[in-house]
Design an enzyme around this catalytic site. Structure first.
Site, PDB file in Angstrom:
ATOM      1  N   PHE A   1       0.800  -1.217   0.000  1.00 48.22           N
ATOM      2  CA  PHE A   1       0.000   0.000   0.000  1.00 48.22           C
ATOM      3  C   PHE A   1       0.837   1.274   0.000  1.00 48.22           C
ATOM      4  O   PHE A   1       0.433   2.293   0.562  1.00 48.22           O
ATOM      5  CB  PHE A   1      -0.979   0.000   1.190  1.00 48.22           C
ATOM      6  CG  PHE A   1      -1.636  -1.325   1.425  1.00 48.22           C
ATOM      7  CD1 PHE A   1      -2.307  -1.965   0.399  1.00 48.22           C
ATOM      8  CD2 PHE A   1      -1.551  -1.959   2.654  1.00 48.22           C
ATOM      9  CE1 PHE A   1      -2.905  -3.214   0.600  1.00 48.22           C
ATOM     10  CE2 PHE A   1      -2.130  -3.200   2.866  1.00 48.22           C
ATOM     11  CZ  PHE A   1      -2.810  -3.827   1.838  1.00 48.22           C
ATOM     12  N   CYS A   2       2.013   1.234  -0.611  1.00 54.37           N
ATOM     13  CA  CYS A   2       2.916   2.395  -0.652  1.00 54.37           C
ATOM     14  C   CYS A   2       3.144   2.958   0.748  1.00 54.37           C
ATOM     15  O   CYS A   2       3.230   4.175   0.951  1.00 54.37           O
ATOM     16  CB  CYS A   2       2.380   3.465  -1.588  1.00 54.37           C
ATOM     17  SG  CYS A   2       2.442   2.970  -3.330  1.00 54.37           S
ATOM     18  N   ALA A   3       3.250   2.052   1.703  1.00 54.97           N
ATOM     19  CA  ALA A   3       3.595   2.397   3.085  1.00 54.97           C
ATOM     20  C   ALA A   3       4.462   1.262   3.620  1.00 54.97           C
ATOM     21  O   ALA A   3       4.141   0.620   4.613  1.00 54.97           O
ATOM     22  CB  ALA A   3       2.343   2.582   3.929  1.00 54.97           C
TER      23      ALA A   3
END
Length: 459
Positions: free
Chosen positions: A375-377
């Protein structure tokens, strides 16, 4: 920040009409089903109201700010009135600026480019990459993931107490996690930042679509968010807040619209007088339709009664959490604990399942769209999964075959347009997949888990 719903009856607020609510998709097992869009955290479906407003304006489309014709004047009025609508939606102070951008990522990169010289930036490792990575020209301190809201404030206060007290500083924090949906103590963090002479920017990409955001009440210096998460089409975003750093900075883009006058010098060079308003950072022909879409979404949410939307969403959150809790193999990811308030964003893993395989089965066999990955985290998901921080992983699915362990999770997210049936179908699908297994065979192709053509599983 807290969510209070006790005095509100969610039944008085029906789901808001959104585009795609009647779209049907094929199932690998045969037949079709109405698509259940449960990936709001990536991009929420556009509100029907927004689409209708855009369609009504489209015949009157014209250039803005520099046209003498009627349509240009109308478009200019629409563009600037949209700015006022967004300012009102965010509770902006009288001297705040609203700058239109392409996205949350663009907004935070704009602010990063406007930081004063020798600025220090303080960022939690739990941030989305849009707010974790832009501060390359600042002296960045990355803060450890806190396990309680109070601990988040303590970590920030300790870090700020040790900084150079005479230089500029900026704190960047999310309002609601794009992984867990958990609400962060924004007002308390803003107070801590200001007590130590720092400023604070709020990444409201996941907060603004689910919860009222008031700049003055939260006492933050800037807010950034994207239209495509606020039920508007792609390609528009907002940076709103204090004007002084933005006025003092070089224009984010050099070009027409950002300049007031341009003149040749006797030595052959060029002198430029830049705007000091929001136009300073809005060079080029603006995305008028995108800006109007955001304003339309702001009006629609306000007129629907944001408190009632919040109450209904909280009922859906409770139903999802309760339903997942009945499946022992499911572990919901949380930073602040199971009882922490959150918006309609929930990530989980399933024991014995590759997360990409599970998400693929939800789509192919039930017509349910969720998200799997990091999740781009990346730092946050690795922390929540208890993995080595150096272990590789990508925003999308890793190269892992169905059944193998994967360094990723499954995220279900929903909001103002989600019907009850989508939640019911999702919970039923999770229960059936865990209990009975997938009804189809799957393979990894180009990093994604996809159904094998014509390969039903042997049950």
């Amino acid at each position: 920040m807290s969510v209070t719903t006790a005095a509100l009856d969610p039944s008085v607020c029906a789901p808001l009409p959104v585009l795609g609510q009647d779209v049907t998709v094929p199932l690998v097992t045969g037949g079709e089903v109405t698509y259940a869009a449960l990936d709001y955290a990536a991009s929420a479906p556009a509100l029907q109201r927004v689409w209708d407003d855009v369609a009504a304006y489209a015949p009157y489309y014209g250039s803005v700010h520099r046209g003498a014709g009627y349509l240009s004047q109308l478009s200019t009025d629409l563009f600037e009135s949209s700015r006022r609508t967004v300012a009102e939606f965010l509770g902006c102070r009288a001297d705040d600026q609203v700058v239109f951008t392409r996205s949350t990522t663009d907004s935070l990169n704009l602010l990063a480019a406007a930081l004063p010289a020798d600025c220090q930036a303080f960022v939690y490792e739990t941030e989305h990459h849009a707010s974790l990575l832009p501060w390359r020209d600042a002296r960045v301190t990355y803060l450890d993931a806190p396990r309680t809201p109070d601990r988040a404030v303590e970590i920030l206060e300790r870090a700020l107490a040790g900084r150079d007290p005479y230089g500029p500083a900026l704190v960047c924090v999310t309002g609601a996690s794009n992984v867990t949906g958990e609400l962060w103590p924004v007002k308390e963090l803003a107070a801590a930042a200001h007590a130590h002479g720092a400023r604070i920017v709020l990444d409201a990409a996941q907060l603004a679509p689910h919860h009222p955001v008031d700049i003055a009440e939260l006492d933050v210096d800037w807010v950034a968010f994207s239209g495509h998460k606020l039920y508007a089409p792609f390609g528009s975003g907002v940076l709103a807040g204090r004007a002084d750093w933005l006025r003092a900075a070089e224009p984010y883009l050099a070009g027409g619209g950002a300049s007031r006058t341009v003149a040749r010098r006797a030595d052959g060079g060029v002198d430029v007088d830049w705007h000091t308003t929001a136009a300073r950072h809005e060079a080029g022909s603006p995305n008028v339709i995108g800006v109007y879409s955001i304003a339309s979404a702001c009006k629609a949410l306000t007129e629907a009664g944001f408190d009632h939307l919040v109450a209904r969403e909280q009922e859906l959150v409770s139903r999802v959490l309760d339903g997942l809790a009945e499946v022992p193999e499911v572990r919901v990811l949380s930073l602040f604990g199971d009882d922490a308030p959150r918006v309609g964003v929930i990530s989980f893993v399933v024991r014995g399942w590759n997360s990409s395989h599970f998400a693929a089965a939800l789509s192919a066999e039930y017509g349910i769209g969720v998200r799997d990955g990091l999740f781009c985290a990346h730092p946050l998901v690795r922390t929540l999964l208890g993995s080595d921080p150096q272990e590789p992983g990508e925003c999308g699915a890793p190269e892992a075959a169905p059944g193998e362990r994967s360094l990723n999770a499954i995220r279900v997210s929903f909001g103002a347009g989600t019907p009850d049936e989508h939640i019911d179908r999702f919970l039923r699908a999770v229960t059936e997949l865990v209990r009975d297994g997938a009804r189809w065979n799957y393979r990894t192709e180009d990093g994604r888990c996809v159904p094998d053509r014509g390969e039903a599983a042997q049950v």
